[in-house]
Design a protein around this motif. Sequence first.
Motif, PDB file in Angstrom:
ATOM      1  N   MET A   1       0.827  -1.124  -0.063  1.00 32.31           N
ATOM      2  CA  MET A   1       0.115  -0.029  -0.077  1.00 32.31           C
ATOM      3  C   MET A   1       0.911   1.217  -0.152  1.00 32.31           C
ATOM      4  O   MET A   1       0.357   2.291  -0.863  1.00 32.31           O
ATOM      5  N   LEU A   2       1.824   1.412   0.466  1.00 36.53           N
ATOM      6  CA  LEU A   2       2.794   2.244   0.868  1.00 36.53           C
ATOM      7  C   LEU A   2       3.516   2.796  -0.549  1.00 36.53           C
ATOM      8  O   LEU A   2       3.235   4.026  -1.044  1.00 36.53           O
ATOM      9  N   TRP A   3       3.560   1.924  -1.416  1.00 34.89           N
ATOM     10  CA  TRP A   3       4.221   2.132  -2.790  1.00 34.89           C
ATOM     11  C   TRP A   3       3.110   2.539  -3.723  1.00 34.89           C
ATOM     12  O   TRP A   3       3.421   3.400  -4.853  1.00 34.89           O
ATOM     13  N   VAL A   4       1.911   1.973  -3.697  1.00 38.42           N
ATOM     14  CA  VAL A   4       1.110   2.471  -4.503  1.00 38.42           C
ATOM     15  C   VAL A   4       0.350   3.694  -4.051  1.00 38.42           C
ATOM     16  O   VAL A   4       0.218   4.463  -5.080  1.00 38.42           O
ATOM     17  N   ALA A   5       0.261   4.121  -2.833  1.00 41.54           N
ATOM     18  CA  ALA A   5      -0.056   5.475  -2.638  1.00 41.54           C
ATOM     19  C   ALA A   5       0.927   6.451  -2.856  1.00 41.54           C
ATOM     20  O   ALA A   5       0.755   7.600  -3.398  1.00 41.54           O
ATOM     21  N   LEU A   6       2.398   6.205  -2.629  1.00 40.55           N
ATOM     22  CA  LEU A   6       3.238   6.940  -3.290  1.00 40.55           C
ATOM     23  C   LEU A   6       3.590   7.368  -4.562  1.00 40.55           C
ATOM     24  O   LEU A   6       4.098   8.526  -4.998  1.00 40.55           O
ATOM     25  N   ALA A   7       3.243   6.371  -5.536  1.00 40.98           N
ATOM     26  CA  ALA A   7       3.226   6.475  -6.870  1.00 40.98           C
ATOM     27  C   ALA A   7       2.674   7.724  -7.365  1.00 40.98           C
ATOM     28  O   ALA A   7       3.405   8.496  -8.318  1.00 40.98           O
ATOM     29  N   GLY A   8       1.496   8.310  -6.862  1.00 44.72           N
ATOM     30  CA  GLY A   8       0.838   9.394  -7.533  1.00 44.72           C
ATOM     31  C   GLY A   8       1.581  10.726  -7.029  1.00 44.72           C
ATOM     32  O   GLY A   8       1.935  11.404  -7.848  1.00 44.72           O
ATOM     33  N   PRO A   9       2.050  10.939  -5.846  1.00 44.22           N
ATOM     34  CA  PRO A   9       2.779  12.083  -5.479  1.00 44.22           C
ATOM     35  C   PRO A   9       4.211  12.074  -6.124  1.00 44.22           C
ATOM     36  O   PRO A   9       4.850  13.102  -6.622  1.00 44.22           O
ATOM     37  N   LEU A  10       4.798  10.764  -6.308  1.00 45.98           N
ATOM     38  CA  LEU A  10       6.150  10.816  -7.017  1.00 45.98           C
ATOM     39  C   LEU A  10       6.023  11.229  -8.410  1.00 45.98           C
ATOM     40  O   LEU A  10       6.869  11.944  -8.948  1.00 45.98           O
ATOM     41  N   SER A  11       4.791  10.783  -8.993  1.00 43.17           N
ATOM     42  CA  SER A  11       4.810  11.214 -10.387  1.00 43.17           C
ATOM     43  C   SER A  11       4.578  12.730 -10.521  1.00 43.17           C
ATOM     44  O   SER A  11       5.122  13.344 -11.474  1.00 43.17           O
ATOM     45  N   ASN A  12       3.832  13.462  -9.479  1.00 38.78           N
ATOM     46  CA  ASN A  12       3.830  14.964  -9.611  1.00 38.78           C
ATOM     47  C   ASN A  12       5.158  15.418  -9.198  1.00 38.78           C
ATOM     48  O   ASN A  12       5.573  16.581  -9.944  1.00 38.78           O
ATOM     49  N   LEU A  13       6.021  14.970  -8.576  1.00 44.37           N
ATOM     50  CA  LEU A  13       7.244  15.331  -8.227  1.00 44.37           C
ATOM     51  C   LEU A  13       8.053  15.459  -9.322  1.00 44.37           C
ATOM     52  O   LEU A  13       9.038  16.268  -9.732  1.00 44.37           O
ATOM     53  N   VAL A  14       8.048  14.207 -10.104  1.00 42.64           N
ATOM     54  CA  VAL A  14       8.789  14.200 -11.611  1.00 42.64           C
ATOM     55  C   VAL A  14       8.278  15.160 -12.546  1.00 42.64           C
ATOM     56  O   VAL A  14       9.135  15.867 -13.382  1.00 42.64           O
ATOM     57  N   MET A  15       6.994  15.467 -12.527  1.00 49.21           N
ATOM     58  CA  MET A  15       6.596  16.387 -13.538  1.00 49.21           C
ATOM     59  C   MET A  15       6.934  17.908 -13.276  1.00 49.21           C
ATOM     60  O   MET A  15       7.150  18.595 -13.918  1.00 49.21           O
ATOM     61  N   ALA A  16       6.882  18.105 -11.875  1.00 44.50           N
ATOM     62  CA  ALA A  16       7.316  19.415 -11.535  1.00 44.50           C
ATOM     63  C   ALA A  16       8.784  19.632 -11.959  1.00 44.50           C
ATOM     64  O   ALA A  16       9.145  20.587 -12.258  1.00 44.50           O
ATOM     65  N   LEU A  17       9.595  18.594 -11.608  1.00 43.87           N
ATOM     66  CA  LEU A  17      10.853  18.677 -11.998  1.00 43.87           C
ATOM     67  C   LEU A  17      11.202  18.801 -13.517  1.00 43.87           C
ATOM     68  O   LEU A  17      11.908  19.855 -13.965  1.00 43.87           O
ATOM     69  N   GLY A  18      10.371  18.306 -14.169  1.00 48.24           N
ATOM     70  CA  GLY A  18      10.406  18.364 -15.856  1.00 48.24           C
ATOM     71  C   GLY A  18       9.923  19.830 -16.094  1.00 48.24           C
ATOM     72  O   GLY A  18      10.622  20.465 -17.023  1.00 48.24           O
ATOM     73  N   TRP A  19       8.766  20.209 -15.542  1.00 47.42           N
ATOM     74  CA  TRP A  19       8.456  21.759 -15.773  1.00 47.42           C
ATOM     75  C   TRP A  19       9.532  22.804 -15.322  1.00 47.42           C
ATOM     76  O   TRP A  19       9.362  23.683 -16.215  1.00 47.42           O
ATOM     77  N   ALA A  20      10.121  22.666 -14.432  1.00 45.70           N
ATOM     78  CA  ALA A  20      11.320  23.360 -13.792  1.00 45.70           C
ATOM     79  C   ALA A  20      12.533  23.518 -14.759  1.00 45.70           C
ATOM     80  O   ALA A  20      12.897  24.540 -15.253  1.00 45.70           O
ATOM     81  N   LEU A  21      12.789  22.304 -15.516  1.00 42.36           N
ATOM     82  CA  LEU A  21      13.595  22.341 -16.350  1.00 42.36           C
ATOM     83  C   LEU A  21      13.337  23.011 -17.601  1.00 42.36           C
ATOM     84  O   LEU A  21      14.092  23.723 -18.267  1.00 42.36           O
ATOM     85  N   LEU A  22      12.166  22.806 -18.413  1.00 40.96           N
ATOM     86  CA  LEU A  22      11.594  23.560 -19.356  1.00 40.96           C
ATOM     87  C   LEU A  22      11.463  25.180 -19.079  1.00 40.96           C
ATOM     88  O   LEU A  22      11.955  25.681 -19.954  1.00 40.96           O
ATOM     89  N   PHE A  23      11.337  25.506 -17.665  1.00 42.57           N
ATOM     90  CA  PHE A  23      11.046  26.973 -17.460  1.00 42.57           C
ATOM     91  C   PHE A  23      12.762  27.560 -17.703  1.00 42.57           C
ATOM     92  O   PHE A  23      12.814  28.560 -18.238  1.00 42.57           O
ATOM     93  N   LYS A  24      13.426  26.860 -17.042  1.00 42.42           N
ATOM     94  CA  LYS A  24      15.051  27.100 -17.102  1.00 42.42           C
ATOM     95  C   LYS A  24      15.342  27.220 -18.613  1.00 42.42           C
ATOM     96  O   LYS A  24      15.993  28.046 -18.940  1.00 42.42           O
ATOM     97  N   PHE A  25      15.075  26.219 -19.384  1.00 44.28           N
ATOM     98  CA  PHE A  25      15.592  26.221 -20.879  1.00 44.28           C
ATOM     99  C   PHE A  25      14.816  27.385 -21.611  1.00 44.28           C
ATOM    100  O   PHE A  25      15.476  27.917 -22.209  1.00 44.28           O
TER     101      PHE A  25
END
Length: 216
Positions: free
Chosen positions: A95-119
């Motif tokens: 249950m821990l990993w299933v629950a964390l999967a959603g927030p972790l996807s948001n973290l990865v997307m936030a990082l991707g958007w931050a890189l796009l902002f910098k670029f």
Amino acid sequence: MMQIDQLVQTITLAAIPILFAITLHEAAHGYAARHFGDNTAYLQGRISLNPLRHIDPVGTVLLPLLTLVLGGVLFGWAKPVPVNFGGLRHPKKDMLWVALAGPLSNLVMALGWALLFKFSAAFPENYFAEPLMGMAGIGIKINVVLLVLNLLPLPPLDGGRVAVSLLPHREAYQLSRIEPYGMFILIFMAMTPVLSWVLFPLVKFVENLLFIMVGI
């Protein structure tokens, strides 16, 4: 209140980041659940990157639009991906990993958007630089808000399920009993300053951390 042309521009820039932030969050739960043995979401066609399979008219469309227009915390939700936690190979642990999967996807997307902002910021003379920076800024904001919001230790939020997974059985059971009332508690918090008091410092902290990571 935004003027019409400004509203249309904001909606145009916000549509892609909001759709992906909300729907990929749910899809990530489905992928994780299948990995750990539960095929419920897969059998219902919910393990998909197609946003149309996850859109909730109120949470994915109406609420984000209202928060864009009226201000306040920009957040929303998609149709929850069905997960049968009893179908996981090791329910309490997985249950821990299933629950964390959603927030972790948001973290990865936030990082991707931050890189796009910098670029984009590196080429200010480019015609697309300003709209891309606007879109990336919204992408960072919505994903960080969803990350922080969903990690609050309140069932049925992901953070509540993480807490249930980590707590001893007796305490986990007591916390899980809050789940039927969790959304009412969250709505009450959103209608009062409480949610903003909790979210804004944490959102600001995560945003600053992201900016440091990508060198903005």
